[in-house]
Enzyme design. Sequence first.
Site, short mmCIF file in Angstrom:
data_model
loop_
_atom_site.label_atom_id
_atom_site.label_comp_id
_atom_site.label_asym_id
_atom_site.label_seq_id
_atom_site.Cartn_x
_atom_site.Cartn_y
_atom_site.Cartn_z
N GLN A 19 -4.48 -9.17 1.31
CA GLN A 19 -3.60 -7.98 1.52
C GLN A 19 -3.32 -7.51 2.96
O GLN A 19 -2.55 -6.91 3.36
CB GLN A 19 -4.05 -6.76 0.71
CG GLN A 19 -3.98 -6.88 -0.84
CD GLN A 19 -4.53 -5.68 -1.61
OE1 GLN A 19 -5.31 -5.73 -2.34
NE2 GLN A 19 -4.09 -4.48 -1.08
N ARG A 75 -5.09 1.18 -5.54
CA ARG A 75 -3.62 2.03 -5.83
C ARG A 75 -3.99 3.40 -5.18
O ARG A 75 -3.64 4.33 -5.81
CB ARG A 75 -3.36 1.94 -6.99
CG ARG A 75 -1.89 1.97 -7.05
CD ARG A 75 -1.24 1.43 -8.53
NE ARG A 75 0.23 1.62 -8.15
CZ ARG A 75 1.08 1.09 -9.16
NH1 ARG A 75 0.88 0.58 -10.17
NH2 ARG A 75 2.51 1.14 -8.86
N CYS A 76 -4.66 3.66 -3.79
CA CYS A 76 -5.17 4.91 -3.62
C CYS A 76 -5.20 4.61 -2.11
O CYS A 76 -5.43 3.65 -1.55
CB CYS A 76 -6.53 4.96 -4.28
SG CYS A 76 -7.59 6.27 -3.35
N GLU A 108 1.26 4.71 -4.90
CA GLU A 108 0.09 4.89 -5.64
C GLU A 108 0.04 6.35 -6.35
O GLU A 108 -0.84 6.61 -6.87
CB GLU A 108 -0.98 4.95 -4.65
CG GLU A 108 -0.96 5.68 -3.69
CD GLU A 108 -1.79 5.64 -2.51
OE1 GLU A 108 -1.89 4.61 -2.21
OE2 GLU A 108 -2.47 6.64 -1.95
#
Length: 797
Positions: free
Chosen positions: A224, A371-372, A742
């Site tokens: 990522q 997702r944070c 998120e």
Amino acid sequence: MTSQALDEIKIGGLGASRKRVEDNRFIRGTGNYTDDITLPGMLHMEILRSPLAHARIKSIDTRRAWEVPGVHLVLTGEMMATRNLAWMPTLSYDTQAVLATDKVRFQGQEVACVIADDPYIAKDACELIDVEYEPLPPIVNPTQAQAQGAPLIRDDKENQHDNVIYNWEVGDREGTDRAFEQADVISALQLHYPRSHPSPIECCGSIADFNRSTSKLTVYMTSQAPHIVRAAVALVAEIPEHMIRIISPDIGGGFGNKVPVYPGYVCSILASILLERPVKWIEDKSGNLISTGFARDVYLDGELALRRDGKILAVRMRTDADHGAFFSDAQPSKFKIGLMHSTFAAYDVPVGHIMARGLYTNKAPGGVAYRCSFRVTEAMFFQERMMHAAAEDLGMDQAEFRRINFVRDDDFPHRTPFGFLTDSGQYGECLDVGLKAVGYEDFRARQAAARKEGRLLGLGISTMTEPLGAGNSREYDILGIKMFDSAELRVHMTGKAIVRTGAKTQGQGHETTWAQIVAHELGIPAEDIIVEEGDTDTAPFGMGTYASRSTPVAGAAVAMAARKVRAKARKLAAHLLEVSEEDVEWELGRFYVRSAPDRGVTIQECAMAAYSNMPDGMEPGLENVSYYDPPNLTWPFAAYFVTVEVDPATGVWDVLNMVAVDDCGVRINPMIVEGQIMGGLTEAYAMANMQFQTYDAEGNCVGANYMDYLLPTAWETPGYELHSEIMTPCPHHPIGAKGIGECAAVGGPAAFVNAVMDALSGTGVRNVDMPLLPDRVWQAITTGQDVSGAPPVKTGD
Ligand code: CDP
């Protein structure tokens, strides 16, 4: 606007629910993932993992593996050590074993690798490596880690005499103590946010290709943050940075799992250098679940000081974070436990204090931002569970309690108790929209009537604002690298364009939405613009995609690059129109003469002039790069509402209705935003209902496959009612957008849990730890006691 102005929606600009262009290849099965790539002469690598959670390695005998036909190399920690690669630095200033030399510290840890003609030979040969272990007592939770006489997990580190990684505090301890002395009511709550795993459908993998004749190392990998990997490889492997090319092709979901640098990447690179052939490593599902970056696993002991009328006077939190065997999360250097201190940012809380402790245990390392935004999920979950418990303790209505404590619309900018500056939002409006949609008053009446029949209905609310878009260079860096981002925009002579950014999409739709930003800024139809990310030889430097930072940072960079291009195009337009620049006006896609609006030139005509008819002294070409250092984080707001019915005989609970009100400022692509919210809500439901990783007393990971680690399918997933009526633009973002990726995964879990707790109100139960499995809920109903989900669990009975 003249009659010649373009219709922004028609050209796929801001606000267009344009279909995702990347789906053309994904739904046809022609995506290009790491495992789709085959290079001439490529070999395959497999990893041997530790079966034990904690053990000393007495010996590793690789002779039988070397003898297998088709085996080219067997790597062990001892061999890595000769090149100073047995250990590597982590993104949080710790060290992590690449291949174990002294001890194994978690089940699934990498012990050796085999490189062979195909993955099957490599896997078979791994099984022929003889490792002699001397078992040590495993530690699977912070209490064990801190117990007197606990075994020292990190005995490899000088000056490490216990299992504590850090003790960190933030806020005003004395002011908070004073506020607690003034409280009418003190509401306390203890809970555990369980370990979960981002579990992308595509596991991690890499193909390292070292070319001896050019000295260039190319690595195709599931990252990522490819530029960060390039920097890490340059520093650790001492290969010059310009001789390293990291390519992240299509990625099948990342969710934070593909941010860290994993031992498999390092081993495949070294193997390729040693063998001078490309080496592919593709992790299997259990390998991914058992050894790569997990998330959460944090314990909370929280208290709110309250006035009888419902005003919050202060918040106090103590948290223990279980980081596993190595402290390897990525988070801004200044903040040991990520942005946990963004908790209570939506509420006007005068003072607060947080003490956070990080601990080593015999579990896989991670604590990644699944997702944070760096522990924001835990921060908001604790906040909303504490809000729920406090309203119960005060005997107040859940919605009203939140409303009276919200930061009001005219209070911005607002300084939170832990120092963040929130800048915009309409919290009360969002609450009202949600209450109306869920039929709040009516539900309360139905709930009371159902109670009389012995039926348990519940309604849960979760509201939150969270910091997205790390971050400004004053405060945010990872390993000293500032967290800005970048975009490069090149307009070709026929008016078509290419955008490259330092972000890296993993399914979020950047190829679609970045083109929409350029369409908005330049009037070039989105279909005339392609977007490329993930190749460090071509994309400008960026910190990558995680923590919903892409739109706030890289998206802003796209807009700024487009504005620079427009500024040059204006000069070209003045030249073509033979007027001075001051007399030129802009409307979408066209410059025109202020006094004669019919006399104009399109952006495409300007592009052609940039290569064929530029004014004297002007550099040819129409392109620019922007590095964007955001002035602040963006602060989206969300209010989530869930209604449930709990079966008192079995503890099973069903979702009756779920309403989501999200304000993420200007929506670039409303359809993509809705998709992001639905995906996040589904992950929230999974965490609340079924999904967790736990460990038994031996340190065996329970949750190492999809039989144990449950992902909700369309069958279990409830329907969602999404609302977008409230839109508060971000005051500092060039197009007013705030992050969204998120929000629902962060704010959603507490809405589900609060709904079940609401159904159980009056039973004396304050908390059941996630996931709210039927047996846990049933146990709570029948005993009237809280139910802890902390490991170890009993297995094998
Ligand atoms: O960093 P990440 O891409 O995961 O998260 P994000 O920046 O919140 O964006 C997720 C997706 O939603 C991207 O395709 C964005 O461009 C899109 N989005 C949008 O259309 N409007 C917003 N206000 C925020 C995001």
